[in-house]
Design an enzyme around this catalytic site. Structure first.
Site, PDB file in Angstrom:
ATOM      1  N   THR A  43       0.815  -1.213   0.000  1.00  0.00           N
ATOM      2  CA  THR A  43       0.000   0.000   0.000  1.00  0.00           C
ATOM      3  C   THR A  43       0.841   1.251   0.000  1.00  0.00           C
ATOM      4  O   THR A  43       0.456   2.269  -0.577  1.00  0.00           O
ATOM      5  CB  THR A  43      -0.931  -0.006   1.227  1.00  0.00           C
ATOM      6  OG1 THR A  43      -1.877  -1.048   1.064  1.00  0.00           O
ATOM      7  CG2 THR A  43      -1.658   1.310   1.399  1.00  0.00           C
ATOM      8  N   TYR A  57      -8.113   0.812  -3.273  1.00  0.00           N
ATOM      9  CA  TYR A  57      -6.992   1.292  -4.087  1.00  0.00           C
ATOM     10  C   TYR A  57      -6.285   0.072  -4.645  1.00  0.00           C
ATOM     11  O   TYR A  57      -6.608  -1.067  -4.295  1.00  0.00           O
ATOM     12  CB  TYR A  57      -6.017   2.097  -3.223  1.00  0.00           C
ATOM     13  CG  TYR A  57      -5.519   1.312  -2.038  1.00  0.00           C
ATOM     14  CD1 TYR A  57      -6.171   1.377  -0.808  1.00  0.00           C
ATOM     15  CD2 TYR A  57      -4.443   0.425  -2.158  1.00  0.00           C
ATOM     16  CE1 TYR A  57      -5.754   0.620   0.271  1.00  0.00           C
ATOM     17  CE2 TYR A  57      -4.029  -0.339  -1.087  1.00  0.00           C
ATOM     18  CZ  TYR A  57      -4.687  -0.237   0.129  1.00  0.00           C
ATOM     19  OH  TYR A  57      -4.280  -0.992   1.187  1.00  0.00           O
ATOM     20  N   THR A 123       1.591  -4.357   4.164  1.00  0.00           N
ATOM     21  CA  THR A 123       1.417  -4.580   5.612  1.00  0.00           C
ATOM     22  C   THR A 123       0.881  -5.966   5.924  1.00  0.00           C
ATOM     23  O   THR A 123       1.008  -6.436   7.045  1.00  0.00           O
ATOM     24  CB  THR A 123       0.437  -3.545   6.190  1.00  0.00           C
ATOM     25  OG1 THR A 123      -0.821  -3.678   5.515  1.00  0.00           O
ATOM     26  CG2 THR A 123       0.975  -2.137   6.048  1.00  0.00           C
ATOM     27  N   ASP A 124       0.310  -6.660   4.933  1.00  0.00           N
ATOM     28  CA  ASP A 124      -0.317  -7.959   5.235  1.00  0.00           C
ATOM     29  C   ASP A 124       0.682  -8.978   5.775  1.00  0.00           C
ATOM     30  O   ASP A 124       0.366  -9.699   6.721  1.00  0.00           O
ATOM     31  CB  ASP A 124      -1.001  -8.540   3.988  1.00  0.00           C
ATOM     32  CG  ASP A 124      -2.300  -7.816   3.677  1.00  0.00           C
ATOM     33  OD1 ASP A 124      -3.035  -8.266   2.789  1.00  0.00           O
ATOM     34  OD2 ASP A 124      -2.557  -6.780   4.315  1.00  0.00           O
ATOM     35  N   LYS A 196       0.411  -7.069  12.725  1.00  0.00           N
ATOM     36  CA  LYS A 196      -0.735  -6.289  12.252  1.00  0.00           C
ATOM     37  C   LYS A 196      -1.928  -6.735  13.094  1.00  0.00           C
ATOM     38  O   LYS A 196      -2.441  -7.832  12.943  1.00  0.00           O
ATOM     39  CB  LYS A 196      -0.985  -6.540  10.775  1.00  0.00           C
ATOM     40  CG  LYS A 196      -2.028  -5.616  10.147  1.00  0.00           C
ATOM     41  CD  LYS A 196      -2.101  -5.846   8.645  1.00  0.00           C
ATOM     42  CE  LYS A 196      -3.006  -4.850   7.938  1.00  0.00           C
ATOM     43  NZ  LYS A 196      -3.033  -5.082   6.466  1.00  0.00           N
ATOM     44  N   GLU A 316      -1.954 -27.888  29.250  1.00  0.00           N
ATOM     45  CA  GLU A 316      -3.144 -28.721  28.988  1.00  0.00           C
ATOM     46  C   GLU A 316      -2.823 -29.890  28.068  1.00  0.00           C
ATOM     47  O   GLU A 316      -3.617 -30.809  27.915  1.00  0.00           O
ATOM     48  CB  GLU A 316      -4.224 -27.859  28.320  1.00  0.00           C
ATOM     49  CG  GLU A 316      -4.992 -26.952  29.283  1.00  0.00           C
ATOM     50  CD  GLU A 316      -6.187 -26.327  28.575  1.00  0.00           C
ATOM     51  OE1 GLU A 316      -6.138 -25.111  28.335  1.00  0.00           O
ATOM     52  OE2 GLU A 316      -7.138 -27.070  28.269  1.00  0.00           O
TER      53      GLU A 316
HETATM   54  N1  DAS Z   1      -2.522  -5.911   0.380  1.00  0.00           N
HETATM   55  C1  DAS Z   1      -1.746  -5.199   1.353  1.00  0.00           C
HETATM   56  C2  DAS Z   1      -0.277  -5.617   1.236  1.00  0.00           C
HETATM   57  O1  DAS Z   1       0.307  -5.427   0.172  1.00  0.00           O
HETATM   58  C3  DAS Z   1      -1.792  -3.737   1.240  1.00  0.00           C
HETATM   59  C4  DAS Z   1      -1.002  -3.088   2.334  1.00  0.00           C
HETATM   60  O2  DAS Z   1      -1.599  -2.865   3.374  1.00  0.00           O
HETATM   61  O3  DAS Z   1       0.201  -2.862   2.178  1.00  0.00           O
HETATM   62  O4  DAS Z   1       0.253  -6.111   2.223  1.00  0.00           O
END
Ligand code: DAS
Length: 359
Positions: A43, A57, A123-124, A196, A316
């Site tokens: 992103t 986007y 970010t994923d 995340k 457990e």
């Molecule tokens: N789809 C997500 C990624 O590329 C977009 C982001 O949040 O960066 O990890």
């Protein structure tokens, strides 16, 4: 002759001082550090149709040189240059891309002219890449992984400041030896436990153990250090890794379908991460399935679908009896990264458990 007034005297003194220095070379400014930005997409390189599109986007559109041009303030922090390693959304990262990225970062840091590296990333799966680099890069120079939750085309986009902060940290001598770092929303997180935790806000990233510090107005503030092994203190080295073994994750819930385990334990899979309920629990009807998988030589690692806490060994579940490993505080996706890196070498269950406790 009239006595010189104070003002005239001061002016003469200033002129004398200036002329005294006129012949000397200008005081040398300290050389700016060199930071290389290795771009992979995400992103932070995204573009939307309008300023209101903060969540709608296309990721991985803007090239690294445009990212750098979009933050002219970087030039006051460091000599910055960019490389485009990939241009993908990070959900599409694969092991071969992780290894290639690690080798490139390692090579850049071997260059005595390079003071730090920033990796721009979606970010994923940012948390997996940051942890992977933390385990395998044998350098104490700053490595900062950074992303953004909004594309640069959106109102109140977070990418510019996240990138500026990342370069500030990568250029900071105080960031040396702290392991791989993640700069998101003013926090400096450890690449080991950054995750995340919210899937749509700019405050998406955090760690159950808190940030290591903050970066504010171009300054770094540190409050703690990572207690686990990393980078130069790691027994793993990207220069000796050419591929990562397959490791599967099975997500736990009520009324699980045992076929999931059969699908996860296909030939070639070296370990299964069981993302169990609660403290890494395994349903009574799944124990025999996991024992049979273990009997085939596949390692079984108990993690938890619960975001925070630590999975306790022999609590457990009788891990000693079943020859299972516990993932400690690592979430399933981080446990998968550590298991894959660890299993680039043969490991006994006891050795693998030590690794999960030390990294
Ligand atoms: N789809 C997500 C990624 O590329 C977009 C982001 O949040 O960066 O990890």
């Amino acid at each position: 002759m009239k006595p010189m007034t104070l003002g005239l005297r001061a002016a003469c003194a200033a002129l004398l001082a200036a002329s005294a220095f006129a012949g000397l070379p200008a005081l040398a400014q300290p050389a700016k550090p060199t930071v290389v930005i290795v771009a992979t997409g995400g992103t932070i390189a995204g573009a939307g149709a309008s300023a209101l599109n903060s969540a709608t986007y296309q990721a991985a559109k803007v090239p690294v040189d445009k990212l750098i041009a979009g933050v002219p303030e970087l030039a006051s922090v460091a000599n910055v240059r960019g490389e485009q390693a990939f241009q993908i959304a990070s959900e599409s990262f694969t092991n071969d891309k992780l290894v290639a990225l690690g080798k490139r970062v390692s090579a850049l840091l071997k260059d005595s002219e390079v003071n730090g590296v920033v990796v721009t990333h979606g970010t994923d799966t940012l948390e997996e890449t940051a942890y992977f680099l933390n385990l395998v890069i044998k350098s104490d120079k700053p490595i900062v992984v950074v992303g953004s939750m909004r594309p640069g085309s959106a109102m109140s986009a977070d990418g510019m400041l996240n990138l500026y902060n990342a370069v500030v940290v990568a250029a900071s001598p105080s960031a040396k030896g702290k392991g791989v770092l993640v700069t998101m929303a003013d926090d400096i997180l450890s690449g080991r436990d950054a995750a995340k935790r919210v899937n749509i806000k700019t405050s998406a990233f955090g760690s159950q153990w808190g940030p290591l510090g903050m970066v504010v107005e171009g300054k770094t503030f540190w409050f703690r250090s990572l207690a686990k092994r990393h980078t130069v203190n790691s027994e793993f080295d990207i220069d000796t890794i050419d591929a990562l073994p397959d490791v599967s994750i099975v997500y736990g819930s009520g009324s699980m379908n045992m076929a999931l385990y059969d699908a996860a334990a296909t030939p070639g899979v070296k370990a299964i991460i069981n993302a169990g309920t609660g403290n890494g629990s395994v349903p009574n009807y799944a124990v025999d399935k996991l024992k049979s998988i273990r009997d085939k030589g596949v390692l079984v690692i108990r993690s938890s679908r619960v975001a925070d806490g630590i999975v306790l060994r022999n609590a457990e579940q009788p891990d000693d009896k079943y020859d299972w490993v516990v993932a400690h505080d690592l979430n399933p996706q981080k446990a998968k990264i550590l298991a894959a890196v660890a299993l680039t070498k043969p490991q006994t269950t006891a050795e693998l458990q030590r690794i999960f406790w030390e990294y």
